[in-house]
Design a protein around this motif. Structure first.
Motif, PDB file in Angstrom:
ATOM      1  N   ARG A 113       0.511   2.831   1.527  1.00  0.00           N
ATOM      2  CA  ARG A 113       1.343   3.737   2.350  1.00  0.00           C
ATOM      3  C   ARG A 113       0.920   4.465   2.896  1.00  0.00           C
ATOM      4  O   ARG A 113       0.756   4.764   4.466  1.00  0.00           O
ATOM      5  N   ASP A 114      -0.818   4.664   2.731  1.00  0.00           N
ATOM      6  CA  ASP A 114      -1.789   5.764   3.605  1.00  0.00           C
ATOM      7  C   ASP A 114      -1.815   4.412   4.630  1.00  0.00           C
ATOM      8  O   ASP A 114      -1.658   5.746   6.209  1.00  0.00           O
ATOM      9  N   LEU A 115      -1.523   3.172   4.887  1.00  0.00           N
ATOM     10  CA  LEU A 115      -2.636   2.840   5.822  1.00  0.00           C
ATOM     11  C   LEU A 115      -1.302   2.052   6.593  1.00  0.00           C
ATOM     12  O   LEU A 115      -0.959   1.849   8.161  1.00  0.00           O
ATOM     13  N   GLY A 116       0.427   2.841   6.064  1.00  0.00           N
ATOM     14  CA  GLY A 116       1.212   3.396   7.419  1.00  0.00           C
ATOM     15  C   GLY A 116       2.116   2.012   7.122  1.00  0.00           C
ATOM     16  O   GLY A 116       3.059   2.015   7.625  1.00  0.00           O
ATOM     17  N   LEU A 117       1.759   1.306   6.047  1.00  0.00           N
ATOM     18  CA  LEU A 117       2.918   0.208   5.904  1.00  0.00           C
ATOM     19  C   LEU A 117       4.247   0.448   4.948  1.00  0.00           C
ATOM     20  O   LEU A 117       3.413   1.703   3.178  1.00  0.00           O
ATOM     21  N   HIS A 118       5.487   0.317   5.487  1.00  0.00           N
ATOM     22  CA  HIS A 118       5.729   0.534   3.955  1.00  0.00           C
ATOM     23  C   HIS A 118       5.985  -0.861   2.696  1.00  0.00           C
ATOM     24  O   HIS A 118       5.983  -1.347   2.780  1.00  0.00           O
ATOM     25  N   VAL A 119       6.100   0.253   1.377  1.00  0.00           N
ATOM     26  CA  VAL A 119       6.122  -0.636   0.059  1.00  0.00           C
ATOM     27  C   VAL A 119       7.111  -0.866  -0.748  1.00  0.00           C
ATOM     28  O   VAL A 119       7.873   0.347  -0.968  1.00  0.00           O
ATOM     29  N   ALA A 120       7.836  -1.812  -1.076  1.00  0.00           N
ATOM     30  CA  ALA A 120       8.880  -2.377  -1.184  1.00  0.00           C
ATOM     31  C   ALA A 120       8.909  -1.029  -2.362  1.00  0.00           C
ATOM     32  O   ALA A 120       7.714  -1.278  -3.698  1.00  0.00           O
ATOM     33  N   GLN A 121      10.433  -0.670  -3.394  1.00  0.00           N
ATOM     34  CA  GLN A 121       9.940  -0.672  -4.323  1.00  0.00           C
ATOM     35  C   GLN A 121       9.889  -1.171  -5.554  1.00  0.00           C
ATOM     36  O   GLN A 121       9.393  -1.052  -6.522  1.00  0.00           O
TER      37      GLN A 121
END
Ligand SMILES: Nc1ncnc2c1ncn2[C@@H]1O[C@H](COP(=O)(O)OP(=O)(O)O)[C@@H](O)[C@H]1O
Ligand SMILES: [Mg+2]
Length: 197
Positions: A148-156
């Motif tokens: 997330r810190d890299l700016g990429l959305h992560v699937a739940q």
């Protein structure tokens, strides 16, 4: 038609595993699904050749140099592209969505930068999926925060380390067919809902 591309610079990240499992789950949910196997290793094509002729039909075609042309020849609700680690996204064709499988380990997270460079700067709808997660591990939580810190959305939804994935693929099936009550099957069903949402 919706197009989804599995993309990760790292070999062994889980691109083919997710491509085939999401395809079968979507087909079982009533969609006409096609897979483009853009990897010269042709694992998805080999999987299709092992598939039970009575199972839900899923078209698997080899991806040429021009993915847009290949997609244009396909009549399906959902097209899933399985990519080689060397895949580029800079061509004329862009998928509607990109899924980046990544394992919650330092080596895999370190390699994520190379994948993000591929997406770099463009407004692509991309989502990371944490693969082969150990149960209830701090590593998975840390990996989620890191991505997330890299700016990429992560699937739940996270995908666990489960033998059923490989066993199912070896049989030309997916975990939802091979072991419908398994955790593997449940995770894929949840992930598909998230991916198509
Ligand atoms: N969730 C998982 N649990 C256990 N093994 C997995 C899982 N995901 C992938 N694998 C295994 O990891 C290996 C690499 O996966 P694969 O989907 O072929 O990666 P890629 O297509 O990115 O190279 C395969 O042997 C596969 O069976
Ligand atoms: Mg692969």
């Amino acid at each position: 038609m919706t197009t989804i591309q599995l993309l990760a610079r790292k070999g062994g990240a889980g691109k083919t595993t997710l491509a085939l499992h999401l395809a079968v789950a979507a087909a079982a949910a009533g969609r006409a699904v096609a897979i483009i196997d853009a990897d010269e290793q042709a694992s998805a094509l080999a999987w299709a050749s092992r598939r039970d002729p009575d199972a839900i039909p899923i078209l698997v075609v080899a991806g040429g140099r021009d993915l847009g042309q290949t997609v244009g020849r396909i009549d399906a609700d959902l097209v899933i592209v399985d990519s080689p680690p060397s895949a580029q996204t800079r061509g004329a064709w862009q998928p509607d969505r990109i899924i980046v499988p990544v394992q919650p380990s330092a080596l895999d997270l370190g390699a994520l930068g190379a994948t993000l460079d591929l997406l770099g700067g463009r407004d692509l709808d991309a989502m990371a999926v944490l693969m082969r997660c150990p149960p209830r591990s701090v590593e998975t939580d840390e990996a989620r925060a890191y991505i997330r810190d890299l700016g990429l959305h992560v699937a739940q939804t996270t995908i666990g380390e489960r033998r059923d994935f490989a066993r199912a693929l070896a049989a030309g099936a997916a975990a939802t067919e091979y072991a419908p009550r398994s955790r593997a099957a449940q995770e894929i069903t949840e992930l598909l809902q998230e991916v198509l949402a």
